[in-house]
Design a protein around this motif. Structure first.
Motif, PDB file in Angstrom:
ATOM      1  N   ASN A  14      -2.754   3.490  -7.336  1.00 56.85           N
ATOM      2  CA  ASN A  14      -2.022   3.265  -6.088  1.00 56.85           C
ATOM      3  C   ASN A  14      -1.054   2.095  -6.182  1.00 56.85           C
ATOM      4  O   ASN A  14       0.059   2.153  -5.658  1.00 56.85           O
ATOM      5  CB  ASN A  14      -2.997   3.076  -4.930  1.00 56.85           C
ATOM      6  N   HIS A  31       3.053   2.440  -5.839  1.00 57.10           N
ATOM      7  CA  HIS A  31       3.866   1.680  -4.891  1.00 57.10           C
ATOM      8  C   HIS A  31       5.031   1.011  -5.607  1.00 57.10           C
ATOM      9  O   HIS A  31       6.181   1.111  -5.180  1.00 57.10           O
ATOM     10  CB  HIS A  31       3.012   0.649  -4.156  1.00 57.10           C
ATOM     11  N   SER A  80       0.824  -1.211   0.000  1.00 55.85           N
ATOM     12  CA  SER A  80       0.000   0.000   0.000  1.00 55.85           C
ATOM     13  C   SER A  80       0.857   1.260   0.000  1.00 55.85           C
ATOM     14  O   SER A  80       1.629   1.492   0.932  1.00 55.85           O
ATOM     15  CB  SER A  80      -0.905  -0.004   1.235  1.00 55.85           C
TER      16      SER A  80
END
Length: 134
Positions: free
Chosen positions: A110, A114, A73
């Protein structure tokens, strides 16, 4: 300074801070001056070698006591490092790193962020496990 620079500094700075020697005590002899000069030269920042990103982040996670999934995350990674994980900051980070998709905070964005951050850390002297960059 960009968001990625803040991330890199937060991780790589922890290694540098841990390696700083204690300040020498002042004594007025020539021998002590030479010893101090050698100690200063030894303490001069060396070029960033390979920084074990996983070890630093794992230690930071253990120390924080928070249940953050920094391994997958981007939001949790940023929180762990004390960096604002708002959508505005993630959009800025995405633009810095060359994301071409919609800047809407989607799971796709996202996940890409990452992995891009981990790849950039590796490109800047970080030792990052392959499963975090693929």
């Amino acid at each position: 300074m960009g968001i990625f620079s803040s991330i890199k500094d937060a991780i790589f700075g922890k290694k540098a801070a841990a390696a700083e020697p204690a300040a020498p005590s002042p004594v007025g002899t020539a021998l002590d001056a030479a010893t101090s000069a050698m100690a200063a030269a030894a303490a001069a920042p060396a070029p960033i070698g390979e920084v074990d990103v996983e070890a630093i982040l794992s230690a930071e996670a253990a120390k924080s006591g928070q249940d953050l999934n920094w391994r997958t995350s981007i939001v949790d990674l940023m929180k762990l490092l004390g960096i604002d994980s708002s959508l505005a900051n993630r959009k800025e980070l995405a633009q810095e790193l060359g994301y071409t998709g919609a800047l809407d905070g989607s799971a796709e964005m996202n996940i890409w962020l990452h992995k891009a951050v981990m790849r950039e850390l590796a490109a800047n002297g970080g030792k990052v496990p392959a499963d975090l960059t693929d």
